[in-house]
Design a protein around this motif. Sequence first.
Motif, PDB file in Angstrom:
ATOM      1  N   ALA A 106      48.629 109.951 -29.123  1.00 53.77           N
ATOM      2  CA  ALA A 106      49.475 109.035 -27.973  1.00 53.77           C
ATOM      3  C   ALA A 106      49.649 107.779 -27.934  1.00 53.77           C
ATOM      4  N   ARG A 158      53.660 115.268 -28.070  1.00 52.88           N
ATOM      5  CA  ARG A 158      52.221 114.804 -29.329  1.00 52.88           C
ATOM      6  C   ARG A 158      51.920 116.136 -30.040  1.00 52.88           C
ATOM      7  N   GLU A 213      51.178 114.753 -34.236  1.00 51.21           N
ATOM      8  CA  GLU A 213      49.335 114.844 -34.612  1.00 51.21           C
ATOM      9  C   GLU A 213      49.561 115.098 -36.412  1.00 51.21           C
TER      10      GLU A 213
END
Length: 133
Positions: free
Chosen positions: A25, A37, A41
């Motif tokens: 983020a 995102r 990740e």
Amino acid sequence: MGDDGIQQLHPYPQHPPKSVGDLAAKLIENGLGGVDRPTLERRIEQVGYFRLKVYWYPFLTPVPDRPAKRVLPFREGTRFQDIWDRYVFDQELLVLVFDGIITIEIYLKSFLTHELSLSGGEFGYMTQAGFLN
């Protein structure tokens, strides 16, 4: 310098650990584009935040009074794919270099084994005499 004349290092600033989601983020909020995102990740989990940081460093904003220093946010137009492509290229280059090193290592071991056995017998490498001829 300390009292003993040895330069004292400044302690590394302490940062509380962040989750992979928080790190992703933070990067997206600071202008990293072209990635969602969950994908970011996953890449951070795969490779590690600090390993990837090396590859995004050139895309950070230069500090005006310290040209070698760069900080978040990312320069406008920075896409994650450009960073990932650099990482993948570096990994592929690493594989090629190590493949070459292994080939040279095997050749040298084979050559030395052969030469030592000719000069000192099959266990010539274990004696001083095996190295003198």
